[in-house]
Design an enzyme around this catalytic site. Structure first.
Site, PDB file in Angstrom:
ATOM      1  N   HIS A  59       0.893  -1.244  -0.084  1.00 38.13           N
ATOM      2  CA  HIS A  59       0.062  -0.015  -0.009  1.00 38.13           C
ATOM      3  C   HIS A  59       0.983   1.086   0.030  1.00 38.13           C
ATOM      4  O   HIS A  59       2.094   1.184   0.532  1.00 38.13           O
ATOM      5  CB  HIS A  59      -0.771   0.085   1.205  1.00 38.13           C
ATOM      6  N   GLU A  61       0.760   3.957   1.744  1.00 33.56           N
ATOM      7  CA  GLU A  61       0.934   4.407   2.970  1.00 33.56           C
ATOM      8  C   GLU A  61       2.343   3.812   3.712  1.00 33.56           C
ATOM      9  O   GLU A  61       3.102   4.363   4.199  1.00 33.56           O
ATOM     10  CB  GLU A  61      -0.150   4.330   4.050  1.00 33.56           C
ATOM     11  N   CYS A  89      -6.638   2.248   5.256  1.00 34.88           N
ATOM     12  CA  CYS A  89      -7.238   1.123   5.721  1.00 34.88           C
ATOM     13  C   CYS A  89      -7.085   0.721   7.235  1.00 34.88           C
ATOM     14  O   CYS A  89      -6.061   1.126   7.686  1.00 34.88           O
ATOM     15  CB  CYS A  89      -7.054  -0.070   4.732  1.00 34.88           C
ATOM     16  N   CYS A  92      -3.021   0.145   7.533  1.00 35.72           N
ATOM     17  CA  CYS A  92      -2.193   1.385   7.116  1.00 35.72           C
ATOM     18  C   CYS A  92      -2.638   2.437   8.369  1.00 35.72           C
ATOM     19  O   CYS A  92      -1.757   3.000   8.918  1.00 35.72           O
ATOM     20  CB  CYS A  92      -2.650   2.094   5.910  1.00 35.72           C
TER      21      CYS A  92
END
Length: 155
Positions: A59, A61, A89, A92
């Protein structure tokens, strides 16, 4: 009595996150970009790479937080801000908590998986660290990137 200075998100950092999200879209990834900032400088950045890396952990992040940790030589990102185009999410959001990021500035709410207050608020749980959250920064631009990406997928 002295008043604490008010935090104002900086457009240059969200514009960089949006550019990273565009790069992700061009690579066939969900368009999410993120940057970590400390003392007015970008110290980490990332974009979604789940498809290319065949990795659920890739991801934006997490990439940005990982790079910021390497830059500073520590896992503690105290004094840092995370700018991200989409609300983080659960995974993260957990990384933000564990890295002690001070602020999260994001563009568009994630109705299904956003954990900064939309689908759930992990920051309201009794963790030892609770960052400040700033929602809707460059929301229209972030939303447009996501909508265009998913429209192309459907056609």
């Amino acid at each position: 009595m002295m008043l604490e200075p008010v935090f104002l998100p900086k457009k240059e950092f969200m514009l960089r996150a949006l550019r990273l999200a565009e790069e992700a879209a061009q690579a066939g990834e969900v368009p999410v970009g993120a940057v970590v900032v400390k003392d007015g400088k970008v110290i980490g950045e990332g974009r979604n790479r789940r498809e290319a890396g065949k990795n659920a952990l890739a991801h934006a992040e997490l990439e940005a937080i990982s790079q910021a940790c390497r830059t500073l030589g520590t896992w503690r990102l105290t004094g840092c801000e995370l700018y991200v185009t989409l609300e983080p999410c659960p995974m993260c959001t957990g990384a933000v908590i564990n890295a002690h990021v001070d602020r999260v500035v994001y563009g568009v709410d994630d109705e299904r998986a956003g954990c900064c207050g939309t689908a759930m608020d992990l920051f309201s749980l009794p963790y030892s660290h609770r960052p400040e959250v700033y929602r809707g920064f460059y929301e229209a631009e972030a939303k447009q990137l996501l909508q265009e990406f998913f429209q192309k997928l459907r056609t």
